[in-house]
Design an enzyme around this catalytic site. Structure first.
Site, PDB file in Angstrom:
ATOM      1  N   SER A 134       0.841  -1.060  -0.113  1.00  0.00           N
ATOM      2  CA  SER A 134      -0.010   0.051   0.148  1.00  0.00           C
ATOM      3  C   SER A 134       0.752   1.446   0.030  1.00  0.00           C
ATOM      4  O   SER A 134       1.869   1.293   0.574  1.00  0.00           O
ATOM      5  CB  SER A 134      -0.919  -0.043   1.282  1.00  0.00           C
ATOM      6  OG  SER A 134      -1.331   1.142   1.665  1.00  0.00           O
ATOM      7  N   TYR A 158      -1.924  -1.121  10.791  1.00  0.00           N
ATOM      8  CA  TYR A 158      -2.247  -1.639   9.571  1.00  0.00           C
ATOM      9  C   TYR A 158      -1.121  -1.305   8.699  1.00  0.00           C
ATOM     10  O   TYR A 158      -0.525  -2.181   7.999  1.00  0.00           O
ATOM     11  CB  TYR A 158      -3.341  -1.002   9.035  1.00  0.00           C
ATOM     12  CG  TYR A 158      -3.542  -1.256   7.478  1.00  0.00           C
ATOM     13  CD1 TYR A 158      -4.066  -2.379   7.056  1.00  0.00           C
ATOM     14  CD2 TYR A 158      -3.334  -0.439   6.388  1.00  0.00           C
ATOM     15  CE1 TYR A 158      -4.091  -2.804   5.668  1.00  0.00           C
ATOM     16  CE2 TYR A 158      -3.383  -0.660   5.204  1.00  0.00           C
ATOM     17  CZ  TYR A 158      -3.837  -1.906   4.658  1.00  0.00           C
ATOM     18  OH  TYR A 158      -3.667  -2.006   3.443  1.00  0.00           O
ATOM     19  N   LYS A 162       1.927  -3.874   6.934  1.00  0.00           N
ATOM     20  CA  LYS A 162       2.402  -3.944   5.471  1.00  0.00           C
ATOM     21  C   LYS A 162       3.857  -3.841   5.289  1.00  0.00           C
ATOM     22  O   LYS A 162       4.747  -4.520   4.500  1.00  0.00           O
ATOM     23  CB  LYS A 162       1.450  -2.819   4.638  1.00  0.00           C
ATOM     24  CG  LYS A 162       0.194  -3.180   4.520  1.00  0.00           C
ATOM     25  CD  LYS A 162      -0.140  -4.203   3.599  1.00  0.00           C
ATOM     26  CE  LYS A 162      -1.702  -4.599   3.377  1.00  0.00           C
ATOM     27  NZ  LYS A 162      -1.802  -5.889   2.658  1.00  0.00           N
TER      28      LYS A 162
HETATM   29  P1  NAD Z   1     -10.812  -7.114   1.218  1.00  0.00           P
HETATM   30  O1  NAD Z   1     -11.470  -7.097   2.566  1.00  0.00           O
HETATM   31  O2  NAD Z   1     -12.144  -6.893   0.175  1.00  0.00           O
HETATM   32  O3  NAD Z   1     -10.244  -8.464   0.680  1.00  0.00           O
HETATM   33  C1  NAD Z   1      -9.478  -9.200   1.603  1.00  0.00           C
HETATM   34  C2  NAD Z   1      -9.925 -10.708   1.366  1.00  0.00           C
HETATM   35  O4  NAD Z   1      -9.135 -11.418   2.249  1.00  0.00           O
HETATM   36  C3  NAD Z   1     -11.487 -10.888   2.183  1.00  0.00           C
HETATM   37  O5  NAD Z   1     -12.139 -11.700   0.994  1.00  0.00           O
HETATM   38  C4  NAD Z   1     -11.298 -11.626   3.184  1.00  0.00           C
HETATM   39  O6  NAD Z   1     -12.390 -12.435   3.591  1.00  0.00           O
HETATM   40  C5  NAD Z   1      -9.962 -12.360   3.169  1.00  0.00           C
HETATM   41  N1  NAD Z   1      -9.290 -12.723   4.179  1.00  0.00           N
HETATM   42  C6  NAD Z   1      -8.848 -11.828   5.276  1.00  0.00           C
HETATM   43  N2  NAD Z   1      -7.996 -12.496   6.299  1.00  0.00           N
HETATM   44  C7  NAD Z   1      -7.866 -13.757   5.810  1.00  0.00           C
HETATM   45  C8  NAD Z   1      -7.237 -14.854   6.190  1.00  0.00           C
HETATM   46  N3  NAD Z   1      -6.589 -15.192   7.374  1.00  0.00           N
HETATM   47  N4  NAD Z   1      -7.340 -16.273   5.397  1.00  0.00           N
HETATM   48  C9  NAD Z   1      -7.986 -16.178   4.364  1.00  0.00           C
HETATM   49  N5  NAD Z   1      -8.489 -14.958   3.876  1.00  0.00           N
HETATM   50  C10 NAD Z   1      -8.789 -13.848   4.658  1.00  0.00           C
HETATM   51  O7  NAD Z   1     -10.069  -6.143   0.886  1.00  0.00           O
HETATM   52  P2  NAD Z   1      -9.228  -5.715  -0.439  1.00  0.00           P
HETATM   53  O8  NAD Z   1      -9.838  -4.078  -0.715  1.00  0.00           O
HETATM   54  O9  NAD Z   1      -9.624  -6.429  -1.663  1.00  0.00           O
HETATM   55  O10 NAD Z   1      -7.774  -5.562  -0.424  1.00  0.00           O
HETATM   56  C11 NAD Z   1      -6.909  -6.652  -0.757  1.00  0.00           C
HETATM   57  C12 NAD Z   1      -5.751  -6.530  -0.408  1.00  0.00           C
HETATM   58  O11 NAD Z   1      -5.056  -5.257  -0.682  1.00  0.00           O
HETATM   59  C13 NAD Z   1      -5.377  -6.284   1.270  1.00  0.00           C
HETATM   60  O12 NAD Z   1      -4.324  -6.926   1.729  1.00  0.00           O
HETATM   61  C14 NAD Z   1      -5.252  -4.929   1.556  1.00  0.00           C
HETATM   62  O13 NAD Z   1      -4.609  -4.660   2.721  1.00  0.00           O
HETATM   63  C15 NAD Z   1      -4.494  -4.314   0.444  1.00  0.00           C
HETATM   64  N6  NAD Z   1      -4.801  -3.046  -0.107  1.00  0.00           N
HETATM   65  C16 NAD Z   1      -6.211  -2.522  -0.081  1.00  0.00           C
HETATM   66  C17 NAD Z   1      -6.563  -1.210  -0.668  1.00  0.00           C
HETATM   67  C18 NAD Z   1      -7.805  -0.608  -0.488  1.00  0.00           C
HETATM   68  O14 NAD Z   1      -8.028   0.645  -0.294  1.00  0.00           O
HETATM   69  N7  NAD Z   1      -8.679  -1.549  -0.643  1.00  0.00           N
HETATM   70  C19 NAD Z   1      -5.301  -0.279  -0.656  1.00  0.00           C
HETATM   71  C20 NAD Z   1      -4.075  -0.640  -0.395  1.00  0.00           C
HETATM   72  C21 NAD Z   1      -3.845  -2.169   0.136  1.00  0.00           C
HETATM   73  N1  UFG Z   2     -12.629  11.241   3.633  1.00  0.00           N
HETATM   74  C1  UFG Z   2     -13.508  12.102   3.869  1.00  0.00           C
HETATM   75  N2  UFG Z   2     -14.456  11.246   4.325  1.00  0.00           N
HETATM   76  C2  UFG Z   2     -14.804  10.108   4.581  1.00  0.00           C
HETATM   77  C3  UFG Z   2     -13.857   9.300   4.190  1.00  0.00           C
HETATM   78  C4  UFG Z   2     -12.623   9.892   3.557  1.00  0.00           C
HETATM   79  O1  UFG Z   2     -13.181  13.173   3.813  1.00  0.00           O
HETATM   80  O2  UFG Z   2     -15.647   9.734   5.176  1.00  0.00           O
HETATM   81  C5  UFG Z   2     -11.106  11.593   2.814  1.00  0.00           C
HETATM   82  C6  UFG Z   2     -10.054  11.364   3.652  1.00  0.00           C
HETATM   83  O3  UFG Z   2      -9.838  12.262   4.762  1.00  0.00           O
HETATM   84  C7  UFG Z   2      -9.101  11.411   2.733  1.00  0.00           C
HETATM   85  C8  UFG Z   2      -9.641  10.802   1.389  1.00  0.00           C
HETATM   86  O4  UFG Z   2     -11.079  11.042   1.626  1.00  0.00           O
HETATM   87  O5  UFG Z   2      -8.614  12.723   2.352  1.00  0.00           O
HETATM   88  C9  UFG Z   2      -9.408   9.157   1.137  1.00  0.00           C
HETATM   89  O6  UFG Z   2      -9.667   8.490   2.315  1.00  0.00           O
HETATM   90  P1  UFG Z   2      -9.984   7.114   2.176  1.00  0.00           P
HETATM   91  O7  UFG Z   2     -10.214   6.673   3.439  1.00  0.00           O
HETATM   92  O8  UFG Z   2     -10.753   6.717   1.128  1.00  0.00           O
HETATM   93  O9  UFG Z   2      -8.470   6.527   1.932  1.00  0.00           O
HETATM   94  P2  UFG Z   2      -7.054   6.971   2.590  1.00  0.00           P
HETATM   95  O10 UFG Z   2      -6.158   7.593   1.677  1.00  0.00           O
HETATM   96  O11 UFG Z   2      -7.143   7.366   3.725  1.00  0.00           O
HETATM   97  O12 UFG Z   2      -6.708   5.366   2.577  1.00  0.00           O
HETATM   98  C10 UFG Z   2      -6.531   4.477   1.466  1.00  0.00           C
HETATM   99  C11 UFG Z   2      -6.626   3.030   2.219  1.00  0.00           C
HETATM  100  C12 UFG Z   2      -5.740   2.622   3.250  1.00  0.00           C
HETATM  101  C13 UFG Z   2      -4.310   2.594   2.746  1.00  0.00           C
HETATM  102  C14 UFG Z   2      -3.937   4.516   2.200  1.00  0.00           C
HETATM  103  C15 UFG Z   2      -2.683   4.622   1.530  1.00  0.00           C
HETATM  104  O13 UFG Z   2      -7.778   2.742   2.836  1.00  0.00           O
HETATM  105  O14 UFG Z   2      -5.748   1.047   3.199  1.00  0.00           O
HETATM  106  O15 UFG Z   2      -5.219   4.614   1.475  1.00  0.00           O
HETATM  107  O16 UFG Z   2      -2.592   3.870   0.668  1.00  0.00           O
HETATM  108  F1  UFG Z   2      -3.454   2.615   3.603  1.00  0.00           F
END
Ligand code: NAD
Ligand code: UFG
Length: 347
Positions: A134, A158, A162
């Site tokens: 991330s 979190y 990572k």
């Molecule tokens: P998500 O929660 O939709 O998907 C994660 C999946 O992993 C889920 O289906 C959950 O059931 C499964 N899971 C969790 N723990 C598990 C375990 N112990 N064993 C087996 N399955 C398990 O999340 P996502 O948004 O699809 O994110 C996927 C990956 O990308 C995550 O590692 C997350 O940290 C990373 N990531 C997400 C974002 C974002 O904003 N969505 C940003 C940066 C990184």
């Molecule tokens: N925000 C609002 N109101 C809300 C939610 C978000 O104003 O209800 C704003 C936040 O302050 C930020 C922007 O919208 O300025 C984006 O916020 P998100 O929560 O959508 O995303 P973040 O950038 O905070 O976090 C995301 C992922 C994290 C990851 C991070 C950096 O959720 O997992 O990007 O990659 F760690």
């Protein structure tokens, strides 16, 4: 779909967390690209319905195993019963706020879970891994755009999980340089598959901006709280690099292809390279949905940074990957998913 662990000799990709938001979209692109996949997911934050729809979209089948990445026995049997060539590792917990109140659950799921997975891979001599990292590993960057060689840091469990996993993977590669590892540093994944069949389905009130806006637009939530309007950005609200989840998914397909040709450990930013403010995203969503998105300004959210966007050149040069979709695609696909599935997969 089957959870049959009988011996199968076709080379496959194991997708952990494949039923989740990014995982399900990546399964579509992998199947479209001709790969065979096995999904391992404990469904703690997803439902099997997403995988049914992945198969419906692609007209192809995948294997699903319901289970946990921390289950040593299950992993060993998966690797011994299937010819797995590589792993794309999405499984983990991802909510920043929750990680502050439940750090042990985050370190157990994310760090310990990855260790169990790596041990099973090592035993099975499967050494190709794409890891979901991330942009949070860059902490509060000193300048923008962010390149992969910027210093890393973490401000919450979190983010630290990572970063720890990235460091564990670096150490693993030092110990045995035949590993092939991609650290994909995602910026802000948003949007949904253009079919409207799969998308982001938060269990609870969404933490992230885009699903929150979508639920305000459909009338499930009253109004958006905009966290901070006094940031040093052009309109005072936070700026992020939003990337369409289909573009992000294609980045995984390119990374797997690259690792098949090159050993080593590589970090790649997956972002568009442009920043949009909260208010710009609200306006774009209103335009696409033709629905009002009422909002109020609220105090800054603890731990948020003012602005974050990628330098995506390295992924372009080394993977031949570039995000193609713009904000209009992100908001219109997100709205299609939300309006056709107002209660997500339970609609
Ligand atoms: P998500 O929660 O939709 O998907 C994660 C999946 O992993 C889920 O289906 C959950 O059931 C499964 N899971 C969790 N723990 C598990 C375990 N112990 N064993 C087996 N399955 C398990 O999340 P996502 O948004 O699809 O994110 C996927 C990956 O990308 C995550 O590692 C997350 O940290 C990373 N990531 C997400 C974002 C974002 O904003 N969505 C940003 C940066 C990184
Ligand atoms: N925000 C609002 N109101 C809300 C939610 C978000 O104003 O209800 C704003 C936040 O302050 C930020 C922007 O919208 O300025 C984006 O916020 P998100 O929560 O959508 O995303 P973040 O950038 O905070 O976090 C995301 C992922 C994290 C990851 C991070 C950096 O959720 O997992 O990007 O990659 F760690």
């Amino acid at each position: 779909m089957s959870s049959n662990l009988s011996k199968n000799t076709t080379k496959k990709i194991l997708v952990t967390g494949g039923a989740g938001y990014i995982g399900s979209h990546t399964c579509v692109e992998l199947l479209n690209d001709g790969h065979e996949i096995i999904v391992l997911d404990n469904l703690s934050n997803s439902s099997e319905e997403s995988l049914k729809r992945v198969q419906e979209i692609t007209g192809k089948t995948l294997e699903f195993v319901k289970g946990d990445i921390r289950d040593h026995k299950l992993l060993n049997s998966l690797f011994s019963n299937h010819e797995i060539a590589s792993v794309i590792h999405f499984a983990g917990l991802k909510a920043v706020g929750e990680s502050v109140s439940m750090p042990l659950a985050y370190y157990d799921n994310n760090v310990n879970g990855t260790l169990v997975l790596l041990e099973a891979m090592k035993q099975a001599n499967v050494k190709t891994l794409v890891f979901s990292s991330s942009a949070t590993v860059y902490g509060d960057p000193a300048s923008l755009p962010i390149s992969e060689d910027f210093p890393t840091s973490a401000t919450n469990p979190y983010g630290r999980s990572k970063l720890m996993i990235e460091e564990i993977l670096q150490d693993l590669h030092v110990s045995d340089n035949s590993w092939r590892i991609a650290l994909l540093r995602y910026f802000n994944p948003v949007g949904a598959h253009p079919s409207g069949r799969i998308g982001e389905d938060p269990n609870d009130i969404p933490n992230n901006l885009m699903p929150y806006i979508a639920q305000v637009a459909i009338g499930k939530l009253d109004k958006l709280s905009v966290f901070g309007n006094d940031y040093p950005t052009h309109d005072g609200t936070g700026v992020r690099d939003y990337i369409h989840v289909v573009d992000l998914s294609l980045g995984h397909v390119r990374a797997i292809e690259k690792l098949q040709k090159t050993a080593g450990i590589h970090a790649w930013n997956l972002g568009v390279g442009k920043g949009y403010s909260v208010l710009e995203m609200v306006a774009a969503f209103e335009q696409a949905s033709q629905q009002p998105v009422p909002y109020q300004f609220a105090p800054r959210r603890s731990g948020d940074i003012a602005a974050c966007y990628a330098n995506p050149e390295k992924a372009l040069n080394e993977l031949g990957w570039k995000a193609e979709k713009g904000v209009d695609d992100m908001v219109s696909d997100s709205w299609r998913w939300q309006s056709v599935n107002p209660n997500g997969y339970h609609s």
